[in-house]
Structures are given as C-alpha cells and as structure tokens.
Design an enzyme around this catalytic site. Structure first.
Site, short mmCIF file in Angstrom:
data_model
loop_
_atom_site.label_atom_id
_atom_site.label_comp_id
_atom_site.label_asym_id
_atom_site.label_seq_id
_atom_site.Cartn_x
_atom_site.Cartn_y
_atom_site.Cartn_z
N ARG A 1 -10.08 73.76 -27.52
CA ARG A 1 -10.31 72.57 -28.34
C ARG A 1 -10.23 72.96 -29.81
O ARG A 1 -10.96 73.81 -30.28
CB ARG A 1 -11.67 71.98 -27.98
CG ARG A 1 -11.89 70.59 -28.54
CD ARG A 1 -13.26 70.02 -28.13
NE ARG A 1 -13.32 69.69 -26.72
CZ ARG A 1 -14.29 70.09 -25.89
NH1 ARG A 1 -15.28 70.84 -26.34
NH2 ARG A 1 -14.28 69.73 -24.63
N HIS B 1 -1.79 69.06 -29.02
CA HIS B 1 -1.58 67.73 -28.46
C HIS B 1 -2.89 67.01 -28.19
O HIS B 1 -3.94 67.64 -28.06
CB HIS B 1 -0.78 67.83 -27.16
CG HIS B 1 -1.47 68.62 -26.08
ND1 HIS B 1 -1.49 69.98 -26.07
CD2 HIS B 1 -2.18 68.22 -25.00
CE1 HIS B 1 -2.16 70.41 -25.01
NE2 HIS B 1 -2.60 69.36 -24.35
N HIS C 1 -3.02 74.80 -25.14
CA HIS C 1 -3.20 75.66 -23.96
C HIS C 1 -2.46 76.98 -24.14
O HIS C 1 -1.42 77.03 -24.80
CB HIS C 1 -2.66 74.97 -22.71
CG HIS C 1 -3.20 73.62 -22.47
ND1 HIS C 1 -4.54 73.38 -22.24
CD2 HIS C 1 -2.61 72.40 -22.43
CE1 HIS C 1 -4.73 72.08 -22.08
NE2 HIS C 1 -3.57 71.46 -22.19
N GLU D 1 2.36 71.57 -19.15
CA GLU D 1 2.11 70.27 -18.57
C GLU D 1 3.10 69.24 -19.07
O GLU D 1 3.77 69.47 -20.10
CB GLU D 1 0.68 69.80 -18.90
CG GLU D 1 0.45 69.53 -20.38
CD GLU D 1 -1.03 69.30 -20.73
OE1 GLU D 1 -1.90 69.99 -20.17
OE2 GLU D 1 -1.30 68.44 -21.59
ZN ZN Z 1 -3.29 69.41 -22.30
#
Ligand code: ZN
Length: 312
Positions: A192, A172, A97, A115
């Site tokens: 992605r 991740h 991200h 996150e």
């Molecule tokens: Zn994530």
C-alpha cells in the site's frame, strides 16, 4: 470425469465494499461491506469450495493436490490463478505488487502478482489510477517522501468492457463505483503506497513505502499500452482479451449455442451476464466454475450469456 465443477466463492468484507455483489450478482452473503468475491481461488487467504457433485465440499487446493488429472496434469505445487469480482463503493488504496522474483525473496516464497481487470461496470466518467508521472527513481522517491501523491499518480479513463493489464511494479487503484472481474496470479501480496489519509478505527492503515519504492517500475510505460478492448460484436466464439506469461483471458458472448475446441488443460470460467448451460451444467450470472480437462477439449455453451474464461 465431470466436465464442469461449480465453485462456491469466498467473500471478503472491506471498508470500501458495498452491497452490489449481493444485489446484482445474487450472492447469498450478508453485510453492506462486501468488497470482493473470490470466485475461483485456492489461496489460503480465502478458498473456493466445490458446490456439488462427486467432490462436493472439497477445497479447490485439495482438488488440485489430489486429482491433478482434472487439470490436465498441469505442473506446479499451487493452483496458479485467482479469479475475483471486486466492487468498490469507495476508492481503494493506491498500491503496487511485486514480481515473482521479489516476492520469493521478500515474501516467504509467495508468487508475485500480475493481474488484469475486465471492467464490468463504472460510472459515466469512470477512471482508475494507473501508473505514475515520476521521470526517474530519484523523483519517485522524493514525491513519495514529500507526500506529493496527487502529482505522482496518473488517472486514466475507463469504459465498461475495457481490459486493463497490471504488471508487477505498476501503481494502480480501483476508484469508487467501479466493478471489475480480476484474473490474477494466486497471490495476496500488496504494497500500500497511499490511502488518501483515511482512518480505519481511528488509525491510518499500514503503508509499505520502502517495498513500494523497491518494486515500482520507473519510468512508467504509457497507460494506453495497458488498456485494450475486444471487438463488441464477436458472438459465439471466444475473443482473446490478453495473453501473457502467466495467464490468457478471453470473453465469449453466447447467443443460442456455441462450441469451441481448446488446448487448455483446464479453464476457469465466470458468468458475468445472463444465464445458460456450460456443457450440461446450468449457470447464471455470478456462477464460477472449473471446466476440467475432459470438458476443456471441446467446450459447449448454450443460452444467452457472457462468460470470462482464463487458463495458464
Ligand atoms: Zn492489484
């Protein structure tokens, strides 16, 4: 003022989802591909709705816009957090991200995405993808261009109860059998990097290699800095799991009764085990709620349950 506002989640159906969110968390959601339960969300991609009481039927974003007093008059044009439960029956694609700065320029003013995952369940020898092995940016780019993803990615062991912090720029992925509660900035921006060569409806899903290369942190910090555990035996008081510039996340194990004071303007709360009451509101495993400014000053919980709390 209502002290607790229960929220009805939004569900996301995905190729890697399963049935555990219905079977183990009791959500009344059809299908065998339920990947994510967005329990506390004001994000336009999937909003939580107030379940009952004075504001029944209202979207969380509308509540944020019209009744900021419920949130302790917190600033900001958007509700800042998103709390979801993710159940992976299959491996998720490997992703990364952006941070706020990159997202605001390249993603129409969106928030970036920081996150953290609280591991609710995982296989005995469970692992996740966390970080990468490239020494510098040149090596990173050649590994990506040559498709050497097995060499690039790091696999890290996890256990139930681990807290994994994922900063922007950290490569991740959740793997098959892992179920987490994720607390994140209210953002849906994901790049992605690798999808294991899988096909969806006969076609590979879109990859975002250039943006991934832009945002991946090189070199990667040690994975051990990103995983932590709270003391197991702490009961009837919140235990801090992570504190960063975008959120604070705590866990409380309620056994009988507990009362604690906070300075939060509002609190996001999700019951991950057991049942009981938050103030006078009955809750069960899978309940998601907002504890309002009035309820957050002194929080009272009774019953036998485990709750994950977050605030900004
Ligand atoms: Zn994530």
């Amino acid at each position: 003022m209502e002290k607790v506002i229960l929220l009805r989640p939004y569900f996301s159906h995905t190729i890697w989802g399963g049935e555990r969110l219905r079977d183990e968390f009791g959500y009344d959601e059809p299908g065998n591909d339920i990947g994510e339960c967005w329990g506390i969300s004001a994000h336009p991609s999937g909003e939580s709705i107030v379940m009952c009481g004075e504001f029944e039927g209202l979207k969380l974003s509308k509540l944020w816009d019209s009744r900021r007093d419920l949130f302790g008059n917190a600033p900001g044009d958007r509700f800042p957090l998103l709390v979801k439960i993710i159940d992976a029956r299959d491996d998720l694609s490997i992703q990364v991200h952006p941070d706020d700065e990159y997202a605001s320029v390249h993603e129409n003013g969106s928030f970036g995405k920081k996150e953290c995952w609280y591991v609710l369940d995982c296989p005995e020898d469970g692992h996740i993808v966390l970080g990468h092995n490239a020494a510098d940016r040149e090596e990173l780019e050649s590994m990506i261009d040559e498709g050497r993803f097995d060499e690039l990615i790091r696999k890290v062991k996890i256990r139930k109860g681990d807290l994994v912090q994922i900063d922007p720029g950290c490569v991740h992925a959740i793997t098959a059998g892992v179920c987490v509660l994720e607390t994140q900035q209210s953002s849906d921006i994901t790049y992605r990097l690798y999808d294991y060569g899988r096909l969806q409806n006969g076609k590979p899903r879109e990859l975002h290699l250039d943006k991934s290369k832009d945002v991946i942190t090189v070199p990667d910090p040690s994975a051990s800095e990103r995983i932590r555990r709270a003391p197991e035996d702490a009961e009837n008081e919140p235990v801090r799991l992570i504190s960063c510039d975008r959120y604070e996340v705590s866990r409380v194990k309620v056994n009988g009764e507990c009362t604690f004071g906070t300075t939060a303007g509002f609190i996001c709360a999700s019951v991950i085990n057991g049942s009981g009451h938050v103030h006078d509101t009955p809750v069960v495993k899978g309940s998601h709620m907002l504890i309002t400014a009035e309820g957050a000053k002194t929080v009272r919980m009774t019953g036998n349950m485990e709750v994950i709390l977050s605030d900004v």
